[in-house]
Scaffold this motif. Structure first.
Motif, short mmCIF file in Angstrom:
data_model
loop_
_atom_site.label_atom_id
_atom_site.label_comp_id
_atom_site.label_asym_id
_atom_site.label_seq_id
_atom_site.Cartn_x
_atom_site.Cartn_y
_atom_site.Cartn_z
N GLY A 152 0.77 -1.24 0.00
CA GLY A 152 0.00 0.00 0.00
C GLY A 152 0.80 1.29 0.00
N LYS A 182 3.31 1.55 -4.89
CA LYS A 182 4.12 0.93 -5.95
C LYS A 182 3.36 0.90 -7.28
CE LYS A 182 4.63 -2.98 -3.68
NZ LYS A 182 4.15 -2.60 -2.35
N SER A 183 2.14 0.35 -7.25
CA SER A 183 1.41 0.19 -8.52
C SER A 183 1.05 1.54 -9.12
CB SER A 183 0.15 -0.65 -8.31
OG SER A 183 0.50 -1.93 -7.83
N VAL A 184 0.56 2.45 -8.29
CA VAL A 184 0.18 3.77 -8.81
C VAL A 184 1.40 4.47 -9.40
CG1 VAL A 184 -0.66 6.06 -8.11
CG2 VAL A 184 -1.82 4.00 -7.28
N PRO A 216 1.55 13.99 -4.29
CA PRO A 216 0.52 14.34 -3.29
C PRO A 216 -0.58 13.27 -3.21
CG PRO A 216 0.17 15.62 -5.29
CD PRO A 216 1.44 14.81 -5.51
N SER A 272 -4.26 12.30 -3.58
CA SER A 272 -5.30 12.92 -4.42
C SER A 272 -6.41 11.92 -4.73
CB SER A 272 -4.67 13.40 -5.73
OG SER A 272 -5.68 13.68 -6.68
N ASP A 318 -7.73 7.32 -7.19
CA ASP A 318 -8.71 6.23 -7.16
C ASP A 318 -9.70 6.33 -8.32
OD1 ASP A 318 -7.76 4.60 -5.21
OD2 ASP A 318 -8.89 5.54 -3.57
#
Ligand SMILES: Nc1ncnc2c1ncn2[C@@H]1O[C@H](COP(=O)(O)OP(=O)(O)OP(=O)(O)O)[C@@H](O)[C@H]1O
Ligand SMILES: [Mg+2]
Length: 313
Positions: free
Chosen positions: A19, A22-24, A235, A237, A241
């Motif tokens: 969480g 990493k993926s984002v 940041p 944001s 999502d």
């Protein structure tokens, strides 16, 4: 490009803490690099090594066919050409994961050649088409992580901008240190602060006390322990999502959002470092210094007054 320089730079986005972003980061850094790499004529490849398939689902809602997945490449020893798919972003391709990757990982775990799982994928004539390859990893120390770091030139660690509270950074550095016996080129590119909280107030907003405190502590530790923290801060944001829900990277779903522009700036910091590989001396982080700092924070968490809000400017 200098003589002897490899054309493709491979970067793992890694942390064994879940969480942290990493993926984002993998998705949006890859997308931003794809836009900026275009003038050079290079493409960008994102490889999803996580059985949760977050990066795959975020770019291709509905996922990829099993026969066009990383799972298939590992299991049947198939090259990149057979499993790579395009995305909605120009210049960005994907090797997607499938949920069955989890059982495949358990099959190979602990085997003598467990670091070679990505060899068939990368042993492809198409690899040099890619200027940058970004690997999104699962937050666990397993053979997929080992295989990714074995192939990588660099790794980048996202740090969630809250107080320390684990040995996540130490653990990741130790894993990479051990792996450098198999891959001596593996280099920590740097850490990036993610999910940095900006509180409302003023036109530019103000960082929350906890985020500010964490940033100060991590930048100081980076100096002491000889590793890079990128100037760019990602940041927190809500656009993140909603972009995942839409199955689009930020640059297509919220092109002007501050978080999107932050990923562009991060790409601007990262690209010259990736291109400049083999120039200059390799920075080796002092793991013991990091461990002591993390232990200190776990045993003596920051005083509440460290987090007190300064009066608004
Ligand atoms: N900048 C951000 N702003 C808001 N939410 C974010 C941001 N970055 C990540 N998130 C959210 O935090 C959660 C974790 O992010 P992400 O999936 O990228 O972490 P991860 O390190 O890949 O996790 P895992 O270890 O499970 O793979 C997600 O729900 C994501 O939507
Ligand atoms: Mg993830």
């Amino acid at each position: 490009m200098r003589p002897g320089e490899k054309k493709t730079s491979i970067l793992s986005i890694s942390s064994i803490k879940g969480g942290v972003g990493k993926s984002v980061t993998a998705i949006n850094l890859a997308a931003s690099l794809a836009v900026t790499a275009a003038p050079e004529g290079g493409r960008v490849l994102l490889v999803d090594l996580d059985p949760q398939c977050n990066a795959t689902d975020a770019l291709l809602p509905g996922g990829v066919e099993e026969a066009q997945s990383l799972t298939h490449s590992i299991e049947r020893k198939r090259p990149l050409d057979e499993v790579v798919v395009g995305t909605q972003v120009d210049n960005l391709d994907l090797v997607g994961a499938s949920r069955r990757l989890a059982s495949l990982q358990r099959t190979y775990e602990g085997s003598r050649l467990q670091h070679l799982l990505l060899d068939p994928l990368f042993n492809s004539e198409r690899l040099p088409d890619y200027r940058y390859v970004i690997l999104d990893l699962h937050g666990a120390d397993n053979c997929l992580l080992t295989s990714a770091l074995y192939q990588s030139d660099y790794y980048l660690i996202p740090l969630k901008s809250d107080a320390f509270g684990s040995n996540a950074l130490t653990d990741m550095l130790l894993i990479a240190e051990e792996l450098s016996q198999l891959n001596p080129n593996l280099t920590l590119l740097g850490c990036v602060l993610t999910q940095y909280r900006i509180t409302a107030g003023g036109s530019r907003g103000r960082a929350s006390a906890a985020s500010r405190y964490f940033e100060k502590a991590i930048r100081q530790l980076a100096e002491e322990a000889n590793f890079r923290v990128f100037n760019t801060i990602i940041p927190y944001s809500d656009a993140v999502d909603s972009s995942i829900a839409k199955g689009l990277p930020l640059l297509l779903s919220a092109p002007q959002a501050p978080v999107t522009l932050a990923y562009h700036r991060l790409a601007g910091e990262v690209a010259p470092l990736l291109i400049g590989r083999r120039r200059g001396r390799r920075r080796v982080p002092r793991v013991e210094v990091v461990r002591q700092a993390e232990d200190r924070y776990i045993n003596e968490p920051a005083d509440s007054e460290d987090f007190e809000e300064a009066p608004a400017a």
